[in-house]
Design a protein around this motif. Structure first.
Motif, PDB file in Angstrom:
ATOM      1  N   TRP A  97       4.946   0.631  22.348  1.00 22.27           N
ATOM      2  CA  TRP A  97       5.732  -0.361  21.615  1.00 22.27           C
ATOM      3  C   TRP A  97       6.079  -1.564  22.472  1.00 22.27           C
ATOM      4  CZ3 TRP A  97       5.208   0.295  16.760  1.00 22.27           C
ATOM      5  CH2 TRP A  97       5.159   1.572  16.201  1.00 22.27           C
ATOM      6  N   GLY A  98       6.261  -1.357  23.756  1.00 20.51           N
ATOM      7  CA  GLY A  98       6.579  -2.480  24.637  1.00 20.51           C
ATOM      8  C   GLY A  98       5.449  -3.499  24.680  1.00 20.51           C
ATOM      9  N   THR A  99       4.213  -2.998  24.852  1.00 18.94           N
ATOM     10  CA  THR A  99       3.063  -3.890  24.854  1.00 18.94           C
ATOM     11  C   THR A  99       2.888  -4.566  23.506  1.00 18.94           C
ATOM     12  OG1 THR A  99       1.930  -2.574  26.542  1.00 18.94           O
ATOM     13  CG2 THR A  99       0.559  -3.991  25.155  1.00 18.94           C
ATOM     14  N   PHE A 100       3.100  -3.822  22.437  1.00 15.95           N
ATOM     15  CA  PHE A 100       2.974  -4.370  21.082  1.00 15.95           C
ATOM     16  C   PHE A 100       3.936  -5.542  20.867  1.00 15.95           C
ATOM     17  CE2 PHE A 100       4.773  -3.938  16.688  1.00 15.95           C
ATOM     18  CZ  PHE A 100       3.692  -4.485  15.999  1.00 15.95           C
ATOM     19  N   LEU A 101       5.202  -5.347  21.218  1.00 15.08           N
ATOM     20  CA  LEU A 101       6.187  -6.412  21.036  1.00 15.08           C
ATOM     21  C   LEU A 101       5.930  -7.575  21.983  1.00 15.08           C
ATOM     22  CD1 LEU A 101       9.443  -4.278  20.638  1.00 15.08           C
ATOM     23  CD2 LEU A 101       8.176  -5.474  18.845  1.00 15.08           C
ATOM     24  N   GLY A 102       5.552  -7.254  23.220  1.00 15.68           N
ATOM     25  CA  GLY A 102       5.278  -8.315  24.188  1.00 15.68           C
ATOM     26  C   GLY A 102       4.133  -9.207  23.755  1.00 15.68           C
ATOM     27  N   ARG A 103       3.044  -8.607  23.295  1.00 14.87           N
ATOM     28  CA  ARG A 103       1.901  -9.401  22.837  1.00 14.87           C
ATOM     29  C   ARG A 103       2.263 -10.221  21.600  1.00 14.87           C
ATOM     30  NH1 ARG A 103      -3.144  -5.078  23.418  1.00 14.87           N
ATOM     31  NH2 ARG A 103      -3.332  -5.215  25.693  1.00 14.87           N
ATOM     32  N   TRP A 143      -3.696   4.627  17.929  1.00 16.62           N
ATOM     33  CA  TRP A 143      -2.509   3.786  17.775  1.00 16.62           C
ATOM     34  C   TRP A 143      -2.783   2.371  18.281  1.00 16.62           C
ATOM     35  CZ3 TRP A 143       2.274   4.049  15.639  1.00 16.62           C
ATOM     36  CH2 TRP A 143       2.716   5.284  15.169  1.00 16.62           C
ATOM     37  N   ALA A 144      -3.441   2.269  19.414  1.00 10.21           N
ATOM     38  CA  ALA A 144      -3.693   0.947  20.009  1.00 10.21           C
ATOM     39  C   ALA A 144      -4.511   0.068  19.072  1.00 10.21           C
ATOM     40  CB  ALA A 144      -4.402   1.107  21.352  1.00 10.21           C
ATOM     41  N   VAL A 182       3.667  -4.394  10.562  1.00  9.77           N
ATOM     42  CA  VAL A 182       2.596  -3.661  11.245  1.00  9.77           C
ATOM     43  C   VAL A 182       3.119  -2.338  11.781  1.00  9.77           C
ATOM     44  CG1 VAL A 182       1.020  -3.704  13.217  1.00  9.77           C
ATOM     45  CG2 VAL A 182       1.310  -5.747  11.815  1.00  9.77           C
ATOM     46  N   ALA A 183       4.334  -2.357  12.354  1.00  7.87           N
ATOM     47  CA  ALA A 183       4.921  -1.125  12.873  1.00  7.87           C
ATOM     48  C   ALA A 183       5.164  -0.121  11.745  1.00  7.87           C
ATOM     49  CB  ALA A 183       6.231  -1.439  13.599  1.00  7.87           C
ATOM     50  N   ALA A 184       5.659  -0.608  10.597  1.00  4.99           N
ATOM     51  CA  ALA A 184       5.897   0.290   9.467  1.00  4.99           C
ATOM     52  C   ALA A 184       4.594   0.877   8.942  1.00  4.99           C
ATOM     53  CB  ALA A 184       6.622  -0.471   8.343  1.00  4.99           C
ATOM     54  N   GLY A 185       3.559   0.038   8.847  1.00  5.91           N
ATOM     55  CA  GLY A 185       2.256   0.545   8.407  1.00  5.91           C
ATOM     56  C   GLY A 185       1.687   1.569   9.365  1.00  5.91           C
ATOM     57  N   ALA A 186       1.852   1.321  10.671  1.00  6.38           N
ATOM     58  CA  ALA A 186       1.368   2.278  11.666  1.00  6.38           C
ATOM     59  C   ALA A 186       2.118   3.602  11.568  1.00  6.38           C
ATOM     60  CB  ALA A 186       1.516   1.677  13.066  1.00  6.38           C
ATOM     61  N   TRP A 187       3.418   3.534  11.297  1.00  6.46           N
ATOM     62  CA  TRP A 187       4.196   4.760  11.146  1.00  6.46           C
ATOM     63  C   TRP A 187       3.701   5.573   9.951  1.00  6.46           C
ATOM     64  CZ3 TRP A 187       7.633   6.455   7.278  1.00  6.46           C
ATOM     65  CH2 TRP A 187       8.371   7.596   7.610  1.00  6.46           C
ATOM     66  N   LEU A 188       3.354   4.892   8.865  1.00  9.12           N
ATOM     67  CA  LEU A 188       2.823   5.594   7.697  1.00  9.12           C
ATOM     68  C   LEU A 188       1.470   6.235   7.995  1.00  9.12           C
ATOM     69  CD1 LEU A 188       3.738   3.053   4.868  1.00  9.12           C
ATOM     70  CD2 LEU A 188       4.845   5.248   5.350  1.00  9.12           C
ATOM     71  N   LEU A 216      -3.462   9.123  13.371  1.00  9.99           N
ATOM     72  CA  LEU A 216      -3.764   8.336  14.566  1.00  9.99           C
ATOM     73  C   LEU A 216      -3.737   9.209  15.816  1.00  9.99           C
ATOM     74  CD1 LEU A 216      -1.639   5.128  13.844  1.00  9.99           C
ATOM     75  CD2 LEU A 216      -4.045   5.542  13.314  1.00  9.99           C
ATOM     76  N   THR A 217      -4.598   8.860  16.758  1.00 14.25           N
ATOM     77  CA  THR A 217      -4.634   9.565  18.038  1.00 14.25           C
ATOM     78  C   THR A 217      -4.010   8.690  19.118  1.00 14.25           C
ATOM     79  OG1 THR A 217      -6.844   8.695  18.539  1.00 14.25           O
ATOM     80  CG2 THR A 217      -6.727  10.800  17.388  1.00 14.25           C
ATOM     81  N   GLY A 218      -3.677   9.331  20.237  1.00 18.68           N
ATOM     82  CA  GLY A 218      -3.051   8.598  21.323  1.00 18.68           C
ATOM     83  C   GLY A 218      -1.562   8.447  21.097  1.00 18.68           C
ATOM     84  N   MET A 219      -0.956   7.553  21.891  1.00 21.38           N
ATOM     85  CA  MET A 219       0.476   7.308  21.813  1.00 21.38           C
ATOM     86  C   MET A 219       0.735   5.816  21.627  1.00 21.38           C
ATOM     87  SD  MET A 219       2.084  10.172  22.006  1.00 21.38           S
ATOM     88  CE  MET A 219       3.736   9.633  22.447  1.00 21.38           C
TER      89      MET A 219
END
Length: 232
Positions: free
Chosen positions: A132-138, A42-43, A115-121, A126-129
């Motif tokens: 979302w907080g880090t994703f939005l913050g960055r 995921w990361a 990007v979030a929608a593509g990752a959901w698809l 995907l492995t890991g978790m």
């Protein structure tokens, strides 16, 4: 600012603003669906999309937006009309800056959504978790760091009344970014700041962000000075 947005209603701005930010999410789907990338984390996906946007697409899109916003005034005598109105010239500049900041923030939000929608698809492979907080913050830090290059491009567009001036600056600066981003000089190059801040932990990006915001303030002051000194 409503008047400024009305000026753009029949321009190329809206297809660009509403369409191109989805491209990083689409590219993620193409890249991470490849057989050799089926074990991605995921990361990786949540980092790759914003990096693609901030490094390659955003500088060129920002240049196009600045060119479109300023060329409308350069080509039709708009500056003379605006400066003859009973209002401070600085207000004209701040309205232009407000429009550009609003459009750039909207594009960042759409990019993150794509990007979030593509990752959901891709979530089934995907492995890991997801963090979302880090994703939005960055993503937001990267947007804030991009203000420097946006306002520097605006200064160039105000100084040189040509549609090609901001576009040429954006393309040349993007090429330089590829050369310096992995060197010590990359920390001082405004076009590299969004990428560098978006791949680091938010806390570690604070010095770079402060530097970028300082450049943004200087560029805004330069834009105000350029408008104040010109005849029309």
């Amino acid at each position: 600012m409503r008047t400024e947005f009305l000026k753009l209603r029949r321009s190329l701005v809206w297809p660009v603003v509403l369409g191109l930010p989805w491209l990083p999410g689409v590219l993620n789907l193409l890249i991470f669906q490849a057989p050799e990338r089926r074990t991605a984390e995921w990361a990786d996906v949540l980092r790759n999309g914003p990096s693609t946007w901030f490094l390659l697409l955003m500088p060129l899109v920002m240049s196009l937006l600045v060119a479109q916003v300023t060329t409308l005034e350069h080509s039709s005598g708009g500056w003379r009309l605006l400066f003859s109105a009973p209002q401070p010239r600085s207000r004209v500049v701040w309205r232009k800056i407000g429009v550009l900041l609003t459009l750039s923030l909207l594009m960042t939000a759409l990019m993150l959504a794509g990007v979030a929608a593509g990752a959901w698809l891709l979530s089934g492979t995907l492995t890991g978790m997801p963090d979302w907080g880090t994703f939005l913050g960055r993503g937001l830090v990267g947007w804030a760091a991009s203000l420097a290059l946006l306002l520097i491009t605006l200064v160039a567009a105000l100084c040189f009344p040509s549609f090609l001036a901001p576009l040429g600056l954006g393309m040349a600066a993007t090429v330089v970014t590829f050369v310096v981003i992995n060197s010590e000089w990359g920390r001082w190059w405004p076009w590299a700041l969004p990428t560098l801040t978006s791949v680091q932990p938010v806390q570690e990006s604070v010095p770079l962000l402060a530097y970028g915001l300082g450049l943004s303030l200087l560029a805004a002051l330069a834009a105000l000075w350029e408008v104040a000194r010109r005849d029309a």
